[in-house]
Every structure is written in structure tokens, then in C-alpha cells.
Write a protein that holds these residues in place. Structure first.
Motif, PDB file in Angstrom:
ATOM      1  N   LYS A  95       0.839  -1.208   0.000  1.00 45.62           N
ATOM      2  CA  LYS A  95       0.000   0.000   0.000  1.00 45.62           C
ATOM      3  C   LYS A  95       0.873   1.256   0.000  1.00 45.62           C
ATOM      4  O   LYS A  95       0.566   2.224  -0.679  1.00 45.62           O
ATOM      5  CB  LYS A  95      -0.925  -0.004   1.215  1.00 45.62           C
ATOM      6  N   GLY A  96       1.978   1.229   0.718  1.00 44.90           N
ATOM      7  CA  GLY A  96       2.887   2.372   0.745  1.00 44.90           C
ATOM      8  C   GLY A  96       3.590   2.601  -0.579  1.00 44.90           C
ATOM      9  O   GLY A  96       3.876   3.730  -0.959  1.00 44.90           O
ATOM     10  N   LEU A  97       3.882   1.534  -1.302  1.00 50.46           N
ATOM     11  CA  LEU A  97       4.573   1.647  -2.588  1.00 50.46           C
ATOM     12  C   LEU A  97       3.632   1.992  -3.730  1.00 50.46           C
ATOM     13  O   LEU A  97       4.040   2.597  -4.719  1.00 50.46           O
ATOM     14  CB  LEU A  97       5.291   0.332  -2.919  1.00 50.46           C
ATOM     15  N   ALA A  98       2.385   1.579  -3.618  1.00 52.53           N
ATOM     16  CA  ALA A  98       1.433   1.767  -4.708  1.00 52.53           C
ATOM     17  C   ALA A  98       0.853   3.181  -4.686  1.00 52.53           C
ATOM     18  O   ALA A  98      -0.301   3.396  -4.346  1.00 52.53           O
ATOM     19  CB  ALA A  98       0.324   0.725  -4.621  1.00 52.53           C
ATOM     20  N   SER A  99       1.694   4.135  -5.052  1.00 54.14           N
ATOM     21  CA  SER A  99       1.228   5.512  -5.141  1.00 54.14           C
ATOM     22  C   SER A  99       1.967   6.207  -6.269  1.00 54.14           C
ATOM     23  O   SER A  99       3.072   5.818  -6.639  1.00 54.14           O
ATOM     24  CB  SER A  99       1.449   6.249  -3.814  1.00 54.14           C
ATOM     25  N   GLY A 100       1.330   7.216  -6.841  1.00 54.34           N
ATOM     26  CA  GLY A 100       1.939   7.923  -7.965  1.00 54.34           C
ATOM     27  C   GLY A 100       1.730   7.177  -9.268  1.00 54.34           C
ATOM     28  O   GLY A 100       0.960   6.223  -9.362  1.00 54.34           O
ATOM     29  N   TRP A 101       2.438   7.652 -10.303  1.00 52.37           N
ATOM     30  CA  TRP A 101       2.325   7.065 -11.644  1.00 52.37           C
ATOM     31  C   TRP A 101       3.222   5.847 -11.785  1.00 52.37           C
ATOM     32  O   TRP A 101       4.333   5.819 -11.287  1.00 52.37           O
ATOM     33  CB  TRP A 101       2.732   8.089 -12.698  1.00 52.37           C
ATOM     34  N   GLY A 102       2.742   4.848 -12.496  1.00 51.09           N
ATOM     35  CA  GLY A 102       3.536   3.666 -12.789  1.00 51.09           C
ATOM     36  C   GLY A 102       2.735   2.677 -13.611  1.00 51.09           C
ATOM     37  O   GLY A 102       1.521   2.827 -13.771  1.00 51.09           O
ATOM     38  N   PRO A 103       3.404   1.648 -14.135  1.00 49.08           N
ATOM     39  CA  PRO A 103       2.688   0.626 -14.919  1.00 49.08           C
ATOM     40  C   PRO A 103       2.037  -0.397 -13.984  1.00 49.08           C
ATOM     41  O   PRO A 103       2.385  -1.566 -13.969  1.00 49.08           O
ATOM     42  CB  PRO A 103       3.801   0.009 -15.772  1.00 49.08           C
ATOM     43  N   GLN A 142      -0.198   3.541 -18.080  1.00 52.84           N
ATOM     44  CA  GLN A 142       0.359   4.127 -16.878  1.00 52.84           C
ATOM     45  C   GLN A 142      -0.821   4.533 -15.996  1.00 52.84           C
ATOM     46  O   GLN A 142      -1.748   5.200 -16.454  1.00 52.84           O
ATOM     47  CB  GLN A 142       1.220   5.348 -17.213  1.00 52.84           C
ATOM     48  N   VAL A 143      -0.780   4.118 -14.748  1.00 52.17           N
ATOM     49  CA  VAL A 143      -1.888   4.353 -13.830  1.00 52.17           C
ATOM     50  C   VAL A 143      -1.404   5.215 -12.673  1.00 52.17           C
ATOM     51  O   VAL A 143      -0.305   5.018 -12.162  1.00 52.17           O
ATOM     52  CB  VAL A 143      -2.450   3.015 -13.285  1.00 52.17           C
ATOM     53  N   HIS A 144      -2.235   6.162 -12.271  1.00 51.91           N
ATOM     54  CA  HIS A 144      -1.938   6.964 -11.091  1.00 51.91           C
ATOM     55  C   HIS A 144      -2.707   6.380  -9.912  1.00 51.91           C
ATOM     56  O   HIS A 144      -3.927   6.212  -9.970  1.00 51.91           O
ATOM     57  CB  HIS A 144      -2.349   8.425 -11.296  1.00 51.91           C
ATOM     58  N   LEU A 145      -1.977   6.040  -8.865  1.00 57.08           N
ATOM     59  CA  LEU A 145      -2.618   5.522  -7.653  1.00 57.08           C
ATOM     60  C   LEU A 145      -2.464   6.550  -6.542  1.00 57.08           C
ATOM     61  O   LEU A 145      -1.448   7.229  -6.479  1.00 57.08           O
ATOM     62  CB  LEU A 145      -1.984   4.197  -7.238  1.00 57.08           C
ATOM     63  N   PRO A 146      -3.422   6.749  -5.707  1.00 54.40           N
ATOM     64  CA  PRO A 146      -4.632   5.935  -5.570  1.00 54.40           C
ATOM     65  C   PRO A 146      -5.809   6.411  -6.424  1.00 54.40           C
ATOM     66  O   PRO A 146      -6.882   5.824  -6.356  1.00 54.40           O
ATOM     67  CB  PRO A 146      -4.966   6.074  -4.093  1.00 54.40           C
ATOM     68  N   SER A 147      -5.661   7.433  -7.246  1.00 47.12           N
ATOM     69  CA  SER A 147      -6.816   7.987  -7.977  1.00 47.12           C
ATOM     70  C   SER A 147      -7.377   7.022  -9.016  1.00 47.12           C
ATOM     71  O   SER A 147      -8.558   7.055  -9.311  1.00 47.12           O
ATOM     72  CB  SER A 147      -6.438   9.299  -8.662  1.00 47.12           C
ATOM     73  N   GLY A 148      -6.531   6.188  -9.626  1.00 51.91           N
ATOM     74  CA  GLY A 148      -6.991   5.250 -10.646  1.00 51.91           C
ATOM     75  C   GLY A 148      -7.034   5.830 -12.049  1.00 51.91           C
ATOM     76  O   GLY A 148      -7.461   5.163 -12.980  1.00 51.91           O
ATOM     77  N   VAL A 149      -6.596   7.066 -12.234  1.00 54.01           N
ATOM     78  CA  VAL A 149      -6.549   7.668 -13.566  1.00 54.01           C
ATOM     79  C   VAL A 149      -5.567   6.871 -14.419  1.00 54.01           C
ATOM     80  O   VAL A 149      -4.467   6.541 -13.968  1.00 54.01           O
ATOM     81  CB  VAL A 149      -6.115   9.152 -13.479  1.00 54.01           C
ATOM     82  N   PHE A 173      10.148   0.207 -31.177  1.00 53.86           N
ATOM     83  CA  PHE A 173      10.148   1.410 -30.366  1.00 53.86           C
ATOM     84  C   PHE A 173      10.806   1.139 -29.024  1.00 53.86           C
ATOM     85  O   PHE A 173      10.670   0.051 -28.480  1.00 53.86           O
ATOM     86  CB  PHE A 173       8.715   1.877 -30.083  1.00 53.86           C
ATOM     87  N   LYS A 174      11.502   2.130 -28.487  1.00 55.11           N
ATOM     88  CA  LYS A 174      12.000   2.074 -27.113  1.00 55.11           C
ATOM     89  C   LYS A 174      11.181   3.094 -26.332  1.00 55.11           C
ATOM     90  O   LYS A 174      11.089   4.263 -26.724  1.00 55.11           O
ATOM     91  CB  LYS A 174      13.477   2.415 -27.022  1.00 55.11           C
ATOM     92  N   ILE A 175      10.579   2.640 -25.260  1.00 52.25           N
ATOM     93  CA  ILE A 175       9.735   3.492 -24.439  1.00 52.25           C
ATOM     94  C   ILE A 175      10.338   3.550 -23.047  1.00 52.25           C
ATOM     95  O   ILE A 175      10.629   2.520 -22.441  1.00 52.25           O
ATOM     96  CB  ILE A 175       8.291   2.951 -24.400  1.00 52.25           C
ATOM     97  N   ARG A 176      10.547   4.764 -22.565  1.00 50.94           N
ATOM     98  CA  ARG A 176      11.088   4.975 -21.226  1.00 50.94           C
ATOM     99  C   ARG A 176      10.059   5.765 -20.421  1.00 50.94           C
ATOM    100  O   ARG A 176       9.375   6.622 -20.963  1.00 50.94           O
ATOM    101  CB  ARG A 176      12.390   5.772 -21.293  1.00 50.94           C
ATOM    102  N   PHE A 177       9.986   5.456 -19.122  1.00 47.63           N
ATOM    103  CA  PHE A 177       9.059   6.203 -18.274  1.00 47.63           C
ATOM    104  C   PHE A 177       9.684   6.428 -16.910  1.00 47.63           C
ATOM    105  O   PHE A 177      10.551   5.681 -16.461  1.00 47.63           O
ATOM    106  CB  PHE A 177       7.720   5.473 -18.129  1.00 47.63           C
ATOM    107  N   SER A 178       9.256   7.499 -16.294  1.00 46.55           N
ATOM    108  CA  SER A 178       9.616   7.823 -14.927  1.00 46.55           C
ATOM    109  C   SER A 178       8.324   8.182 -14.224  1.00 46.55           C
ATOM    110  O   SER A 178       7.629   9.116 -14.631  1.00 46.55           O
ATOM    111  CB  SER A 178      10.605   8.991 -14.895  1.00 46.55           C
ATOM    112  N   GLY A 179       7.974   7.411 -13.223  1.00 49.89           N
ATOM    113  CA  GLY A 179       6.710   7.614 -12.534  1.00 49.89           C
ATOM    114  C   GLY A 179       6.877   8.399 -11.250  1.00 49.89           C
ATOM    115  O   GLY A 179       7.762   9.228 -11.128  1.00 49.89           O
ATOM    116  N   GLY A 180       6.019   8.111 -10.311  1.00 45.82           N
ATOM    117  CA  GLY A 180       6.015   8.858  -9.066  1.00 45.82           C
ATOM    118  C   GLY A 180       4.992   9.969  -9.136  1.00 45.82           C
ATOM    119  O   GLY A 180       3.927   9.822  -9.721  1.00 45.82           O
TER     120      GLY A 180
END
Length: 139
Positions: free
Chosen positions: A36-44, A53-60, A115-122
Motif C-alpha cells: 500500500k505504501g509503494l502503490a502511489s503515484g504514476w507507474g505501470p 500508466q496508472v496513477h494511484l490511488p486515484s486510478g486515472v 520502439f523504445k519506451i522509457r518512463f519515470s513515474g512517481g
């Protein structure tokens, strides 16, 4: 838009008694607290595709679709990329999905595009897309 929801509940009966644990085991409670502590912000966070890419906890959810272009008309769009699909290769992937990269082969014609796809979440989501191999009409 209406959606269908199906919930399946299975009960196991042993010696005439229904088996239901009165509480979760301590290791599971610790795991859930950590997760629960890790599942926050943007990520796959949707494990079946790296292109969402999902934003937690909003679910967008932000979905990336890779498409073949023909006369500026998109076709053969792909929005699912999993490591098991033989078209996706996962590169570096940060702990807690905070960053990562993967390559994806869009095979819509006789000449695939890679394609090479890079992402940085949080807190903020940053993504880059690089064409590694290309044929006319891919975008």
C-alpha cells in the motif's frame, strides 16, 4: 457507460464445516502494508500491459497506443505490451515501478517497427518514445 461486473466466490467445505480464516496471517498483513505504501503515484500498475500508466490511488489511466499510419489514418493500433507476448522486451525496471524502459515491436505490415519506451513515474509522469527501426507508414 455501463460495465458488467462478475464476482465469483468459492467456498470449500471440509468435514461438513465451512473453512474461513478468522484473520489474515501476519506475513500477509505486513506485505499489504508495504504494498500500500509503494502503490502511489504514476507507474505501470496494470501488470498485463506496460503501455498503460496508472496513477494511484486515484486510478486515472493513461493508455499509449502504437499504430500504423497510412495516409494519416491510424490502423492496427496496439495498446497491450506484456513480456510474454514475444514483442516486448523489458529493460531496466525500478523497484516500485518508479522508472523503467522496454522495447516493443509493432508488427502491422511485412516490415515491423521497433520502439523504445522509457518512463519515470512517481508524482509526475515523464515518458519518451524512440523509434529504433522503422518502415514508411509507422508512427
Amino acid at each position: 457507460a455501463a460495465s458488467n461486473l462478475c464476482v465469483l466466490i468459492t467456498w470449500e467445505v471440509v468435514s461438513g464445516k465451512t473453512v474461513v480464516a478468522p484473520a489474515l496471517p501476519a506475513p500477509e498483513l505486513i506485505r499489504r502494508k508495504l504494498q500500500k505504501g509503494l502503490a502511489s503515484g504514476w507507474g505501470p500498475w496494470m501488470h498485463y500491459t506496460l503501455l498503460k500508466q496508472v496513477h494511484l490511488p486515484s486510478g486515472v489511466t493513461l493508455t499509449t497506443s502504437l499504430c500504423h499510419l497510412d495516409n494519416l489514418i491510424a490502423s492496427h493500433c496496439q495498446d497491450i505490451a506484456t513480456p510474454d507476448d514475444k514483442l516486448t522486451r523489458v529493460g531496466e525496471l525500478g523497484y516500485g515501478y518508479s522508472y523503467g524502459s522496454f522495447t516493443y515491436m509493432l508488427n502491422t505490415t511485412n516490415e515491423p517497427s521497433t520502439f523504445k519506451i522509457r518512463f519515470s513515474g512517481g508524482k509526475d509522469l515523464l515518458m519518451t518514445f524512440e523509434v529504433l527501426g522503422r518502415h514508411p507508414g509507422s508512427a
